[in-house]
Design a protein around this motif. Structure first.
Motif, PDB file in Angstrom:
ATOM      1  N   LEU A 116      45.781  10.601 -19.608  1.00  0.00           N
ATOM      2  CA  LEU A 116      45.267  11.975 -19.805  1.00  0.00           C
ATOM      3  C   LEU A 116      45.560  12.927 -18.691  1.00  0.00           C
ATOM      4  O   LEU A 116      45.496  12.303 -17.676  1.00  0.00           O
ATOM      5  CB  LEU A 116      43.684  11.842 -20.233  1.00  0.00           C
ATOM      6  N   PRO A 117      45.567  14.029 -19.222  1.00  0.00           N
ATOM      7  CA  PRO A 117      45.527  14.938 -17.842  1.00  0.00           C
ATOM      8  C   PRO A 117      44.199  15.049 -17.260  1.00  0.00           C
ATOM      9  O   PRO A 117      43.103  14.582 -17.764  1.00  0.00           O
ATOM     10  CB  PRO A 117      45.732  16.593 -18.492  1.00  0.00           C
ATOM     11  N   LEU A 172      36.341  15.693 -18.861  1.00  0.00           N
ATOM     12  CA  LEU A 172      35.710  15.936 -20.262  1.00  0.00           C
ATOM     13  C   LEU A 172      35.302  14.582 -20.779  1.00  0.00           C
ATOM     14  O   LEU A 172      34.121  14.449 -21.193  1.00  0.00           O
ATOM     15  CB  LEU A 172      36.692  16.606 -21.122  1.00  0.00           C
ATOM     16  N   LEU A 173      36.021  13.569 -20.868  1.00  0.00           N
ATOM     17  CA  LEU A 173      35.856  12.388 -21.458  1.00  0.00           C
ATOM     18  C   LEU A 173      34.663  11.730 -20.618  1.00  0.00           C
ATOM     19  O   LEU A 173      33.813  10.964 -21.069  1.00  0.00           O
ATOM     20  CB  LEU A 173      36.861  11.577 -21.529  1.00  0.00           C
ATOM     21  N   ARG A 174      34.780  11.640 -19.089  1.00  0.00           N
ATOM     22  CA  ARG A 174      33.729  11.262 -18.518  1.00  0.00           C
ATOM     23  C   ARG A 174      32.617  11.779 -18.634  1.00  0.00           C
ATOM     24  O   ARG A 174      31.399  11.092 -18.575  1.00  0.00           O
ATOM     25  CB  ARG A 174      34.239  11.100 -16.838  1.00  0.00           C
TER      26      ARG A 174
END
Length: 133
Positions: free
Chosen positions: A113-114, A120-122
């Motif tokens: 992922l960039p 964002l995911l974290r």
């Protein structure tokens, strides 16, 4: 005479990938206020596709569980089962469900992922997930 390959359809002198046709039909349904019949879908595509092509595409999308259908007169009316984000999430889950080692796939996915998407995911995992169903 030109023939279509398995990954494309020739239509009025233009060649488009099958996925592109499905995408156009799905986009028309997502813009609609409610379920549409094949004829209604065809009219929203400015008559670019034949009726039988629209029916085939709708049937395939229904078979992939992307669309629901209900009887309307002598035809079916079709509607997306989810919005664009929901359909993407369903595709991702279906891919994961077909793999033996989910941990490796998910680890690689996150690793590639960039940085902004990883952040964002974290943040999603450290906060409460919104109830999206």
């Amino acid at each position: 005479m030109e023939t279509a390959t398995p990954t494309s359809v020739v239509h009025r002198g233009r060649r488009r990938a099958n996925g592109a046709l499905e995408g156009e039909v799905l986009a028309a349904l997502q813009r609609a206020e409610g379920p549409l019949t094949p004829r209604e879908v065809q009219s929203r595509l400015a008559g670019e596709l034949t009726y039988s092509t629209v029916v085939t595409i709708l049937s395939r999308l229904h078979g992939k569980e992307v669309l629901s259908r209900t009887p309307r007169g002598r035809a079916y009316a079709y509607a997306p089962v989810a919005d664009e984000a929901g359909l993407a999430a369903r595709r991702m889950r279906r891919i994961l469900d077909g793999l033996a080692d989910r941990e490796v796939v998910l680890t690689r996915f996150v690793a590639e992922l960039p940085p902004s998407d990883e952040a964002l995911l974290r943040s999603l995992f450290t906060s409460s997930f919104p109830a999206v169903r």
